[in-house]
Design an enzyme around this catalytic site. Structure first.
Site, mmCIF file in Angstrom:
data_model
loop_
_atom_site.group_PDB
_atom_site.id
_atom_site.type_symbol
_atom_site.label_atom_id
_atom_site.label_comp_id
_atom_site.label_asym_id
_atom_site.label_seq_id
_atom_site.Cartn_x
_atom_site.Cartn_y
_atom_site.Cartn_z
ATOM 1 N N HIS A 244 0.803 -1.226 0.000
ATOM 2 C CA HIS A 244 0.000 0.000 0.000
ATOM 3 C C HIS A 244 0.835 1.275 0.000
ATOM 4 O O HIS A 244 0.339 2.326 0.387
ATOM 5 C CB HIS A 244 -0.967 -0.009 1.202
ATOM 6 C CG HIS A 244 -1.948 -1.127 1.141
ATOM 7 N ND1 HIS A 244 -2.601 -1.605 2.245
ATOM 8 C CD2 HIS A 244 -2.377 -1.881 0.090
ATOM 9 C CE1 HIS A 244 -3.411 -2.596 1.876
ATOM 10 N NE2 HIS A 244 -3.285 -2.787 0.580
ATOM 11 N N THR B 16 -3.322 -8.000 11.391
ATOM 12 C CA THR B 16 -4.211 -7.480 10.367
ATOM 13 C C THR B 16 -5.620 -8.012 10.575
ATOM 14 O O THR B 16 -5.819 -9.167 10.923
ATOM 15 C CB THR B 16 -3.725 -7.788 8.941
ATOM 16 O OG1 THR B 16 -4.641 -7.200 8.007
ATOM 17 C CG2 THR B 16 -3.615 -9.278 8.666
#
Ligand code: BV8
Length: 252
Positions: A119, A188
């Site tokens: 990202h 996560t």
């Protein structure tokens, strides 16, 4: 915490260890996760609303200031024992791939070398018009600053919701996932795609799946081992049990 001997054995014997990290691994460095309510000034905003090109077009100043606040926060944070343990494991295993959704550079600052940033990274800035990274720009009275080449608005070089991930990085992440003997997901929530598709893909390809998280996630059910707790405690423990003769270096 009691770590199963079968897990320790698999880790010691693994030819290719692949790890996917999310914001949870940086929580113990004082960097808020996406799910934690944002603190102070930003508590009224939902990160998923701010991390989009639409939000930037609508209010470039607000989005730029949010990233400037996060950049400042991250600059004052230090890698924690979870980041350091991963850098130590990379030094010991025959092949190690670290895939991260984080944009905070804490893995690199802990000494990790083979890091795939799905990202992007907060520390880089790119031109919103030309989509190229800009190294130098003049600060302006009214942020965001402008591209010195075309005058377009500058933005953080991160992947927003609704934007494609960098093709080469995603290709390398998929390739590593397919060849992993062990796939560890750390910190996560496992709900943002395409990153969240990596752990199940690794397990389908025969990897031993391990989840390190303080809470249950949609990935938990598919894991061979679940280590429930903070990664800053679990990862150094895992390292020491697998390689008692080795040390975790302190941050440089
Ligand atoms: C894409 C960078 C193709 C920016 C991030 C509709 C329209 C458009 C797209 C979609 C759509 N519906 C679905 C999608 C796809 C979308 C998506 O998945 N949405 C979700 C919400 C359903 N994905 C995308 O848009 C991606 N691009 O698909 O392109 C496309 C294009 C157009 C149209 C369709 C498809 C791009 C996604 C990337 C977004 N950018 N970050 C920035 O940082 O500002 S995402 C960001 O949130 C993170 O990077 C991460 O990926 C994600 C979730 O954050 P986590 O890291 O998981 O952190 P979180 O806070 O959620 O959880 C923390 C976890 O840690 C928790 O589980 C907690 O228990 C744990 N924890 C806490 N403390 C500890 C701990 N664990 C261990 N130890 C601790 N101490």
């Amino acid at each position: 915490m009691n770590i199963p001997q079968t897990l320790i054995q698999s880790l010691r014997e693994a030819r290719h260890v692949v790890v996917l990290t999310g914001a949870g691994i940086s929580a113990e460095s004082g960097v808020p996760t996406f799910r934690q309510a944002q603190t102070g000034l930003w508590s009224q905003y939902d990160p998923q609303e701010l991390a989009t090109p639409e939000a930037f077009r609508r209010n470039p100043r607000l989005v730029w200031d949010w990233y400037s606040w996060r950049r400042e926060l991250v600059a004052n944070a230090l890698p924690n024992q979870g980041h350091l343990a991963l850098a130590a494991i990379e030094q010991i295993t025959p092949k190690f791939t670290l895939i991260t959704q984080n944009v905070d550079s804490l893995h690199q600052r802990a000494g990790s070398r083979n890091v795939l940033e799905l990202h992007g990274n907060l520390s880089r800035v790119k031109c919103f018009q030309e989509d190229i990274v800009i190294d130098e720009w003049r600060e302006t009275a009214e942020p965001p600053p402008r591209c010195p080449r075309c005058g377009g608005l500058l933005r953080p070089d991160v992947v927003w919701f609704g934007e494609m991930l960098p093709a080469r990085i995603l290709h390398l992440a998929n390739e590593a996932t397919r060849s992993a003997d062990i796939f560890i997901t750390i910190g996560t929530s496992g709900i943002v795609y395409p990153a969240a598709a990596l752990p199940p893909a690794a397990i389908r390809s025969g990897a031993v799946g391990i989840e390190v998280n303080t809470e249950e996630t949609p990935l938990t059910q598919s894991m061979a081992h679940v280590l429930r707790g903070p990664s800053g405690e679990i990862m150094p423990l895992l390292f020491r049990e697998a390689w008692p003769e080795s040390d975790i270096c302190q941050p440089v």
